[in-house]
Design an enzyme around this catalytic site. Sequence first.
Site, mmCIF file in Angstrom:
data_model
loop_
_atom_site.group_PDB
_atom_site.id
_atom_site.type_symbol
_atom_site.label_atom_id
_atom_site.label_comp_id
_atom_site.label_asym_id
_atom_site.label_seq_id
_atom_site.Cartn_x
_atom_site.Cartn_y
_atom_site.Cartn_z
ATOM 1 N N ASN A 80 0.870 -1.179 0.000
ATOM 2 C CA ASN A 80 0.000 0.000 0.000
ATOM 3 C C ASN A 80 0.908 1.231 0.000
ATOM 4 O OD1 ASN A 80 -1.832 2.006 0.461
ATOM 5 N ND2 ASN A 80 -2.420 1.329 2.525
ATOM 6 N N TRP A 81 1.027 1.823 -1.176
ATOM 7 C CA TRP A 81 1.955 2.962 -1.307
ATOM 8 C C TRP A 81 1.416 4.227 -0.657
ATOM 9 C CZ3 TRP A 81 3.913 2.796 -7.128
ATOM 10 C CH2 TRP A 81 4.631 1.606 -7.314
ATOM 11 N N LYS A 82 0.112 4.234 -0.361
ATOM 12 C CA LYS A 82 -0.533 5.434 0.195
ATOM 13 C C LYS A 82 -0.239 6.635 -0.713
ATOM 14 C CE LYS A 82 -0.322 3.256 4.648
ATOM 15 N NZ LYS A 82 -0.268 3.331 6.096
ATOM 16 N N HIS A 84 -9.625 1.269 4.604
ATOM 17 C CA HIS A 84 -8.362 1.411 5.337
ATOM 18 C C HIS A 84 -8.594 2.336 6.539
ATOM 19 C CE1 HIS A 84 -4.300 2.590 6.355
ATOM 20 N NE2 HIS A 84 -3.910 1.471 5.749
ATOM 21 N N GLU A 101 -7.011 4.714 7.660
ATOM 22 C CA GLU A 101 -6.801 6.143 7.383
ATOM 23 C C GLU A 101 -8.039 6.746 6.710
ATOM 24 O OE1 GLU A 101 -3.075 5.566 5.354
ATOM 25 O OE2 GLU A 101 -2.193 4.990 7.267
ATOM 26 N N GLU A 154 -5.782 -5.040 10.316
ATOM 27 C CA GLU A 154 -4.722 -4.061 10.537
ATOM 28 C C GLU A 154 -4.986 -3.325 11.849
ATOM 29 O OE1 GLU A 154 -2.699 -2.836 6.621
ATOM 30 O OE2 GLU A 154 -4.424 -1.545 6.889
ATOM 31 N N GLY A 214 2.159 2.087 10.674
ATOM 32 C CA GLY A 214 3.111 3.189 10.548
ATOM 33 C C GLY A 214 3.826 3.540 11.838
ATOM 34 N N SER A 272 3.043 -2.374 10.218
ATOM 35 C CA SER A 272 4.497 -2.445 10.428
ATOM 36 C C SER A 272 5.111 -3.800 10.051
ATOM 37 C CB SER A 272 4.854 -2.066 11.875
ATOM 38 O OG SER A 272 4.482 -0.722 12.131
ATOM 39 N N GLY A 314 2.651 -1.236 4.250
ATOM 40 C CA GLY A 314 2.732 0.186 3.935
ATOM 41 C C GLY A 314 4.174 0.620 3.724
ATOM 42 N N GLY A 315 4.754 1.211 4.772
ATOM 43 C CA GLY A 315 6.099 1.798 4.684
ATOM 44 C C GLY A 315 7.133 0.907 4.014
HETATM 45 P P1 PGA Z 1 2.573 0.112 7.605
HETATM 46 O O1 PGA Z 1 1.145 0.362 6.941
HETATM 47 O O2 PGA Z 1 3.111 -1.170 7.042
HETATM 48 O O3 PGA Z 1 3.393 1.319 7.229
HETATM 49 O O4 PGA Z 1 2.355 0.009 9.080
HETATM 50 C C1 PGA Z 1 0.261 -0.681 6.699
HETATM 51 C C2 PGA Z 1 -1.014 -0.174 6.098
HETATM 52 O O5 PGA Z 1 -1.423 0.934 6.469
HETATM 53 O O6 PGA Z 1 -1.642 -0.821 5.232
#
Ligand code: PGA
Length: 253
Positions: A9-11, A98, A100, A170, A176, A216, A237-238
């Site tokens: 997930n590049w966001k 998600h 967010e 999640e 994050g 994470s 994500g990251g």
């Molecule tokens: P993260 O994000 O791996 O940076 O914790 C995961 C996500 O939000 O899908």
Amino acid sequence: MRQKIVAGNWKMNKTFEEANILASEVMGMVADEVKGNVKVIFCTPFPYLHPIKNLLGSNSRISVGAQNCSEHESGAYTGETSAVMLKSMNIPYVIVGHSERRQYFGEDGKLLAKKVDIALKNGLTPIFCCGEPLDVREKNGHEALVKKQVEESLFHLEAAQLEKVVIAYEPVWAIGTGKTATSQQAQEMHAVIRKHLAGKYGANVADNISILYGGSVNAANAKELFACPDVDGGLVGGASLKSREFTEIIKSI
Ligand code: PGA
């Protein structure tokens, strides 16, 4: 047998040039290794979906997904992107709900049910996210909340529709933050979700649903998380923004 999936997930990250470099580097390192029952998905920002899809070429095991879609079919919704549009560009996956989106854009369970419906109606696979914030876990309310999230947005589906959904657990406190759920915490919650699905749809259906862990995930913890019997891969994500690290995660599945 349920599908194993590693989704990045590049966001809202990367310029177009950087995005191309990232996707090409990962492809170069893993294209020959993504075999059998494994899928890799790059969930890119909307403008990059089509070019990155083209860059990936005909490898059916590596594809792209959107990070969101509108609950509406079409019309006067400035700034939105519809599932119909994604379908028309052969985008196979879309992340729905998600944390967010829930947190910053006020998306609730009812709205997400509509997004799941419109994604399925257009032949897209929704990657439906659920997970509890820290205060809920501290009060031991995580199981109840996650079950409720799944009920609110998925339990109206027929079994045949549900089988087309991928779920991502999640925990919000792990996203994050560098604070991953332990493999035991992840396994426990994945088993809770699967059991809840089995209660409504039967064990056969529940056994066919891929449940990804997100929060994470990195090259150091992926192997242990993916080894859990109810963890079918990750939403990353990251660490998906770094080609070497994401490659290591893919190799851990
Ligand atoms: P993260 O994000 O791996 O940076 O914790 C995961 C996500 O939000 O899908």
